[in-house]
Design a protein around this motif. Structure first.
Motif, PDB file in Angstrom:
ATOM      1  N   PRO A  28       0.799  -1.234   0.000  1.00 56.38           N
ATOM      2  CA  PRO A  28       0.000   0.000   0.000  1.00 56.38           C
ATOM      3  C   PRO A  28       0.831   1.284   0.000  1.00 56.38           C
ATOM      4  CG  PRO A  28      -1.010  -1.612   1.434  1.00 56.38           C
ATOM      5  CD  PRO A  28       0.315  -2.193   0.989  1.00 56.38           C
ATOM      6  N   VAL A  31       2.235   1.818  -3.525  1.00 53.90           N
ATOM      7  CA  VAL A  31       1.187   2.195  -4.478  1.00 53.90           C
ATOM      8  C   VAL A  31       0.808   3.663  -4.288  1.00 53.90           C
ATOM      9  CG1 VAL A  31      -1.189   1.755  -5.231  1.00 53.90           C
ATOM     10  CG2 VAL A  31       0.330  -0.174  -4.692  1.00 53.90           C
ATOM     11  N   ARG A  32       0.682   4.087  -3.030  1.00 55.87           N
ATOM     12  CA  ARG A  32       0.313   5.479  -2.751  1.00 55.87           C
ATOM     13  C   ARG A  32       1.407   6.464  -3.156  1.00 55.87           C
ATOM     14  NH1 ARG A  32      -1.498   2.949   1.876  1.00 55.87           N
ATOM     15  NH2 ARG A  32      -3.760   2.818   2.002  1.00 55.87           N
ATOM     16  N   PRO A  35       2.607   5.609  -7.744  1.00 59.51           N
ATOM     17  CA  PRO A  35       1.646   4.928  -8.624  1.00 59.51           C
ATOM     18  C   PRO A  35       2.158   4.779 -10.055  1.00 59.51           C
ATOM     19  CG  PRO A  35       0.902   7.147  -8.130  1.00 59.51           C
ATOM     20  CD  PRO A  35       2.084   6.875  -7.241  1.00 59.51           C
ATOM     21  N   CYS A  38       4.029   1.536 -10.258  1.00 57.48           N
ATOM     22  CA  CYS A  38       3.068   0.433 -10.237  1.00 57.48           C
ATOM     23  C   CYS A  38       2.365   0.291 -11.579  1.00 57.48           C
ATOM     24  CB  CYS A  38       2.054   0.644  -9.117  1.00 57.48           C
ATOM     25  SG  CYS A  38       2.826   0.687  -7.492  1.00 57.48           S
ATOM     26  N   TRP A  97      -7.561   1.297 -14.947  1.00 55.02           N
ATOM     27  CA  TRP A  97      -6.265   1.826 -14.517  1.00 55.02           C
ATOM     28  C   TRP A  97      -5.465   2.348 -15.705  1.00 55.02           C
ATOM     29  CZ3 TRP A  97      -7.366   2.446  -9.839  1.00 55.02           C
ATOM     30  CH2 TRP A  97      -8.128   1.502  -9.150  1.00 55.02           C
ATOM     31  N   ILE A 103      -4.704   5.437 -10.288  1.00 54.55           N
ATOM     32  CA  ILE A 103      -4.202   4.622  -9.174  1.00 54.55           C
ATOM     33  C   ILE A 103      -4.083   5.481  -7.919  1.00 54.55           C
ATOM     34  CG2 ILE A 103      -2.224   3.292  -8.327  1.00 54.55           C
ATOM     35  CD1 ILE A 103      -1.727   2.518 -11.308  1.00 54.55           C
ATOM     36  N   ARG A 104      -3.582   6.679  -8.065  1.00 53.24           N
ATOM     37  CA  ARG A 104      -3.419   7.590  -6.931  1.00 53.24           C
ATOM     38  C   ARG A 104      -4.766   7.862  -6.236  1.00 53.24           C
ATOM     39  NH1 ARG A 104       0.906  10.463  -7.229  1.00 53.24           N
ATOM     40  NH2 ARG A 104       0.693  10.883  -9.439  1.00 53.24           N
ATOM     41  N   PRO A 107      -5.931   3.730  -4.515  1.00 55.80           N
ATOM     42  CA  PRO A 107      -4.847   2.739  -4.407  1.00 55.80           C
ATOM     43  C   PRO A 107      -5.317   1.373  -3.904  1.00 55.80           C
ATOM     44  CG  PRO A 107      -4.646   4.414  -2.706  1.00 55.80           C
ATOM     45  CD  PRO A 107      -5.714   4.868  -3.645  1.00 55.80           C
ATOM     46  N   GLU A 108      -6.249   1.346  -2.960  1.00 51.85           N
ATOM     47  CA  GLU A 108      -6.718   0.060  -2.433  1.00 51.85           C
ATOM     48  C   GLU A 108      -7.431  -0.753  -3.512  1.00 51.85           C
ATOM     49  OE1 GLU A 108      -7.313   3.019  -0.868  1.00 51.85           O
ATOM     50  OE2 GLU A 108      -5.895   2.795   0.799  1.00 51.85           O
ATOM     51  N   PHE A 110      -6.880  -0.510  -6.719  1.00 53.03           N
ATOM     52  CA  PHE A 110      -5.839  -0.973  -7.646  1.00 53.03           C
ATOM     53  C   PHE A 110      -5.181  -2.243  -7.110  1.00 53.03           C
ATOM     54  CE2 PHE A 110      -1.346  -1.082  -8.888  1.00 53.03           C
ATOM     55  CZ  PHE A 110      -1.478  -1.174 -10.272  1.00 53.03           C
ATOM     56  N   ILE A 111      -4.870  -2.240  -5.834  1.00 53.76           N
ATOM     57  CA  ILE A 111      -4.245  -3.416  -5.214  1.00 53.76           C
ATOM     58  C   ILE A 111      -5.174  -4.620  -5.326  1.00 53.76           C
ATOM     59  CG2 ILE A 111      -3.496  -4.399  -3.006  1.00 53.76           C
ATOM     60  CD1 ILE A 111      -2.523  -1.491  -2.295  1.00 53.76           C
TER      61      ILE A 111
END
Length: 139
Positions: A28, A31-32, A35, A38, A97, A103-104, A107-108, A110-111
């Motif tokens: 996480p 990703v934050r 992005p 990622c 995406w 993604i920004r 993020p959750e 996206f994960i």
């Protein structure tokens, strides 16, 4: 190993490597904060998966569906029908995406969608390698 399957085994190894790398970027905090990194990893994976599927669709599955061996034909037919789930996930992922900004903003999500896609991809590779490839290699 059947020489005709060598490129597919190689692609599967490469896909597994890219999947591991993408999964490693799903922390996480990463990703934050990054992005764009990622997204680049996800896009590399998607590009490789799409190229692999194209090769399977144009070369491998048509040949296997014409095989003399009925077990190979039946297994190939079943697996070919199951490709739609992976293709659908790829399209959905690409649509949801398209940018680092997307993604920004989530993020959750996206994960979660990344992990879902990786699970479907790994399951697909495992099925081909456990069910289809051994039949072809024995023929």
């Amino acid at each position: 190993m059947d020489a005709s399957l060598a490129p597919y085994h190689h692609h599967h190894q490469e896909l597994r490597r890219l999947a591991r790398e993408h999964e490693a970027r799903l922390a996480p905090a990463l990703v934050r904060s990054h992005p764009e990194v990622c997204l680049a990893g996800a896009q590399a994976l998607l590009t490789t998966v799409k190229a692999h599927l194209s090769m399977e669709n144009t070369v491998l599955y048509p040949a296997l569906l014409e095989a003399v061996d009925a077990d190979i034909q039946a297994t190939a037919r079943g697996l070919e029908a199951g490709l739609e789930e992976l293709k659908t996930r790829l399209r959905q992922f690409s649509h949801h995406w398209p940018s680092a900004e997307a993604i920004r903003l989530a993020p959750e999500a996206f994960i979660e969608t990344s992990r879902d896609l990786l699970q479907v991809l790994r399951r697909r590779i495992d099925l081909e390698e456990a069910r289809l490839f051994p039949l072809v290699e024995r023929a």
